[in-house]
Design a protein around this motif. Structure first.
Motif, PDB file in Angstrom:
ATOM      1  N   ILE A  56      16.493  -8.313  -8.711  1.00 24.85           N
ATOM      2  CA  ILE A  56      15.332  -8.071  -9.008  1.00 24.85           C
ATOM      3  C   ILE A  56      14.883  -7.932  -7.483  1.00 24.85           C
ATOM      4  CG2 ILE A  56      13.430  -8.989  -9.586  1.00 24.85           C
ATOM      5  CD1 ILE A  56      14.626 -10.917 -11.706  1.00 24.85           C
ATOM      6  N   ALA A  57      14.740  -7.996  -6.769  1.00 23.79           N
ATOM      7  CA  ALA A  57      14.635  -8.188  -5.295  1.00 23.79           C
ATOM      8  C   ALA A  57      15.245  -6.596  -4.824  1.00 23.79           C
ATOM      9  CB  ALA A  57      15.300  -9.095  -4.626  1.00 23.79           C
ATOM     10  N   VAL A  59      16.307  -3.573  -7.052  1.00 27.24           N
ATOM     11  CA  VAL A  59      14.961  -3.189  -8.017  1.00 27.24           C
ATOM     12  C   VAL A  59      13.776  -2.914  -7.744  1.00 27.24           C
ATOM     13  CG1 VAL A  59      14.723  -2.343 -10.125  1.00 27.24           C
ATOM     14  CG2 VAL A  59      16.649  -3.294 -10.082  1.00 27.24           C
ATOM     15  N   ALA A  60      13.337  -4.185  -6.737  1.00 22.66           N
ATOM     16  CA  ALA A  60      12.227  -3.879  -6.849  1.00 22.66           C
ATOM     17  C   ALA A  60      11.519  -2.877  -5.127  1.00 22.66           C
ATOM     18  CB  ALA A  60      11.284  -5.044  -6.519  1.00 22.66           C
ATOM     19  N   ASP A  62      10.696  -4.253  -2.351  1.00 23.55           N
ATOM     20  CA  ASP A  62       9.884  -4.617  -1.906  1.00 23.55           C
ATOM     21  C   ASP A  62       9.959  -5.565  -1.205  1.00 23.55           C
ATOM     22  OD1 ASP A  62       6.713  -4.628  -1.481  1.00 23.55           O
ATOM     23  OD2 ASP A  62       5.896  -5.766  -3.025  1.00 23.55           O
ATOM     24  N   VAL A  65       8.471  -9.217  -2.879  1.00 19.90           N
ATOM     25  CA  VAL A  65       9.356  -9.422  -4.152  1.00 19.90           C
ATOM     26  C   VAL A  65      10.566  -9.677  -3.644  1.00 19.90           C
ATOM     27  CG1 VAL A  65      10.885  -8.582  -5.962  1.00 19.90           C
ATOM     28  CG2 VAL A  65       8.435  -8.082  -5.974  1.00 19.90           C
TER      29      VAL A  65
END
Length: 116
Positions: A56-57, A59-60, A62, A65
């Motif tokens: 998730i980190a 892909v984001a 940001d 995130v």
């Protein structure tokens, strides 16, 4: 539409995290007693969730995130093994005996020493 290297890294992390989570679920279903099931759930489940947080980190892309993913993994890393240990100790003290396949029972000797 181009696929970047980070998307491949995220896909690999997701697959690895899913495999660890699947292994945790299989361990819960197939292992012989409460203690080995909790071991599978706490170790493999934590690793699977950590890899999914990392995906998730990635892909984001940001910072907030990334910080939340690190905090979530740190929380899991600190709480899952400790809670599994406390639940196993409580189950042992309540009288739930380990499987016949268990060769070493360290709790038996340590609890008998504290009762004396």
């Amino acid at each position: 539409m181009t696929i970047t290297i980070l998307q491949y890294v995220a896909a690999i992390l997701m697959i690895c995290g899913s495999v660890f989570s699947l292994l945790a679920a299989v361990g819960i279903l197939r292992l012989p007693d409460l203690y080995t099931r909790m071991h599978a759930a706490s170790k493999a489940g934590t690793m699977g969730a950590g890899l999914l947080f990392a995906a998730i980190a990635v892909v984001a892309l940001d910072g907030s995130v990334l910080l939340r993913a690190i905090a979530g993994f740190a929380f899991l890393l600190l709480t899952a093994p400790v809670s599994a240990h406390l639940l196993a100790r409580a189950a042992y003290l309540a009288g739930y005996s380990p499987s016949e396949l268990t060769k070493i029972n360290d709790l038996e000797t340590s609890i008998n020493k504290t009762k004396k």
